[in-house]
Motif scaffolding. Sequence first.
Motif, mmCIF file in Angstrom:
data_model
loop_
_atom_site.group_PDB
_atom_site.id
_atom_site.type_symbol
_atom_site.label_atom_id
_atom_site.label_comp_id
_atom_site.label_asym_id
_atom_site.label_seq_id
_atom_site.Cartn_x
_atom_site.Cartn_y
_atom_site.Cartn_z
ATOM 1 N N ALA A 1 -34.642 18.391 -20.759
ATOM 2 C CA ALA A 1 -35.617 19.439 -20.454
ATOM 3 C C ALA A 1 -35.228 20.233 -19.210
ATOM 4 C CB ALA A 1 -36.997 18.806 -20.270
ATOM 5 N N PHE A 2 -34.704 19.542 -18.193
ATOM 6 C CA PHE A 2 -34.344 20.227 -16.953
ATOM 7 C C PHE A 2 -33.267 21.287 -17.181
ATOM 8 C CE2 PHE A 2 -31.367 20.450 -13.320
ATOM 9 C CZ PHE A 2 -32.207 21.052 -12.393
ATOM 10 N N PHE A 3 -32.189 20.913 -17.850
ATOM 11 C CA PHE A 3 -31.080 21.859 -18.001
ATOM 12 C C PHE A 3 -31.416 22.984 -18.984
ATOM 13 C CE2 PHE A 3 -28.537 18.604 -15.875
ATOM 14 C CZ PHE A 3 -27.797 19.404 -15.015
ATOM 15 N N ARG A 4 -32.263 22.702 -19.966
ATOM 16 C CA ARG A 4 -32.691 23.787 -20.857
ATOM 17 C C ARG A 4 -33.523 24.808 -20.085
ATOM 18 N NH1 ARG A 4 -34.168 20.252 -26.329
ATOM 19 N NH2 ARG A 4 -32.004 19.943 -26.973
ATOM 20 N N GLU A 5 -34.414 24.319 -19.220
ATOM 21 C CA GLU A 5 -35.233 25.227 -18.413
ATOM 22 C C GLU A 5 -34.365 25.963 -17.395
ATOM 23 O OE1 GLU A 5 -38.595 27.266 -17.295
ATOM 24 O OE2 GLU A 5 -38.275 25.968 -19.039
ATOM 25 N N TYR A 6 -33.390 25.273 -16.825
ATOM 26 C CA TYR A 6 -32.474 25.868 -15.847
ATOM 27 C C TYR A 6 -31.771 27.073 -16.465
ATOM 28 C CZ TYR A 6 -29.627 25.395 -11.560
ATOM 29 O OH TYR A 6 -29.047 25.578 -10.330
ATOM 30 N N ARG A 7 -31.309 26.883 -17.696
ATOM 31 C CA ARG A 7 -30.625 27.981 -18.394
ATOM 32 C C ARG A 7 -31.606 29.075 -18.814
ATOM 33 N NH1 ARG A 7 -28.822 28.696 -24.002
ATOM 34 N NH2 ARG A 7 -26.958 30.014 -24.046
ATOM 35 N N ASN A 8 -32.815 28.672 -19.213
ATOM 36 C CA ASN A 8 -33.815 29.636 -19.676
ATOM 37 C C ASN A 8 -34.157 30.659 -18.602
ATOM 38 O OD1 ASN A 8 -34.021 28.561 -22.221
ATOM 39 N ND2 ASN A 8 -35.863 27.354 -21.795
ATOM 40 N N VAL A 9 -34.170 30.224 -17.334
ATOM 41 C CA VAL A 9 -34.536 31.160 -16.256
ATOM 42 C C VAL A 9 -33.327 31.915 -15.724
ATOM 43 C CG1 VAL A 9 -36.526 29.752 -15.598
ATOM 44 C CG2 VAL A 9 -34.355 29.468 -14.368
ATOM 45 N N GLY A 10 -32.165 31.685 -16.335
ATOM 46 C CA GLY A 10 -30.982 32.468 -15.984
ATOM 47 C C GLY A 10 -30.118 31.889 -14.889
ATOM 48 N N LEU A 11 -30.411 30.646 -14.465
ATOM 49 C CA LEU A 11 -29.555 30.011 -13.451
ATOM 50 C C LEU A 11 -28.277 29.511 -14.104
ATOM 51 C CD1 LEU A 11 -32.234 28.041 -11.394
ATOM 52 C CD2 LEU A 11 -30.935 30.054 -10.647
#
Length: 357
Positions: free
Chosen positions: A191-201
Motif C-alpha cells: 500500500a505504501f509504495f502504490r500510494e507513493y507512486r500515485n502522488v507522483g513521488l
Amino acid sequence: MAISEVTVRDAIKLAVDEINADGGVLGKQIELIGEDGASEPTVFAEKAEKLISSDCVAAVFGGWTSSSRKAMLPVFESNNALLYYPVQYEGLESSPNIFYTGATTNQQIVPALDYLKEQGVTSLYLVGSDYVFPQTANRIIKAYAPANGIEIKGEDYTPLGSTDFSTIVNKIRTADADAVFNTLNGDSNVAFFREYRNVGLTAQEMPVVSVSIAEEEIGGIGVQNIEGQLTAWNYYQTVDNPVNKAFVPAYKDEFGAAKPTSDPMEAAYVSVYLWKNTVEKANSFDVDAIQENADGVSFDAPEGTVTIDGETHHITKTARIGEIRPDGLIYTVWESPAPIEPDPYLKSYPWAAGLAS
C-alpha cells in the motif's frame, strides 16, 4: 507476514534436504517439524514451547518480526534450547540461546546511512510499522543523524498490516526530505509504495531506502511501483559468486522457477548449515557443547563466507546496497569491502552511547 515468512520455511527445508542427502549430521538424518506462528508473537512462543518440550527438537529455526523473537526468547532461555533467527533486526540484544544469522544494525542500517551520507543526503523522513524493530531502528537513526549532519524531517508509524498511507505519504511529500528511510514490514509495503507512486513521488526525486523489502515482496508491491528504489541487505539473488550460482537454481528447482531467492531466506538456509557445522565441531547435539564450540565456525554461504562470533552469537556479514530494477530483481550498487564484524550494541560508535540502556 506470510508474504515474507513462507520463503524462510522453504529455505530451511532445502538445507535440511541437502544435508540429509549428503549423509545427515553425525550420521543422523534430520526430521523437520514445522509450526505456523500465524504472525502472532504469543503463538510463536506457544509453538516454540511445543517444539522444545513435546517434540524434543535439537534446534528451532525461524521467526521473522522482532516481536516474535522477543516473545520466544524467554522460552528458549528457560528451557536452555536453541533458536536460529534468520532476519535482520534492530540489534541491542544477545542471548546464549539465540544465534542471529541476519544482520544486526552495524551490518545493515548503519552502512545504509553511511551510503546515503556519501550520496549527499542531508535530510530523512522515517516511516515504519508500529512495533519493536522500526521503533528501535529509528531511535538508532535519530542518534546517528545529528552526529553526521542529517536532519530528520518527520517520523510516522502505522499498525502492522495497515493499508491506508494517504496521510503519511502526503506528509512525506510536503516535508521535502532528501530521502525516506523505510522500516515498514509485510503487506503494508504494498500500500505504501502504490500510494507513493500515485502522488507522483519517484526514486529520482525522493528515493526510499528499505530494510525489509526483498525479492519476494517486489512482486506483491508491483515492480512498476518500486522500480529504482533502494534496499539495504547482505544478500541478493544477483550476487555473483560460485556458491550463489549453485544455490539459486537449486532453490528454483525445488520451489519453482518464479520463486526468487532473498536475504532472509538465504540467512535461514545458512543457519541450518552453521548449526550442522557447529554440531560436527562439538561432536554433539548437546546445547552446552554447541554454545562452547560456536566461536569461529564458518560456512561458505551464497552471500559470501560467514563466521560465528562466539561472544555475541551473531555472524559476520557483507553489507550491500541494492537497486530494484525493471526485471524485479535487486542489483548491488555498493558493498562493504569485507565482511563486517557484528557489533549488536554499537559499542564502536560514539554517537550510539546510551542506546543500549
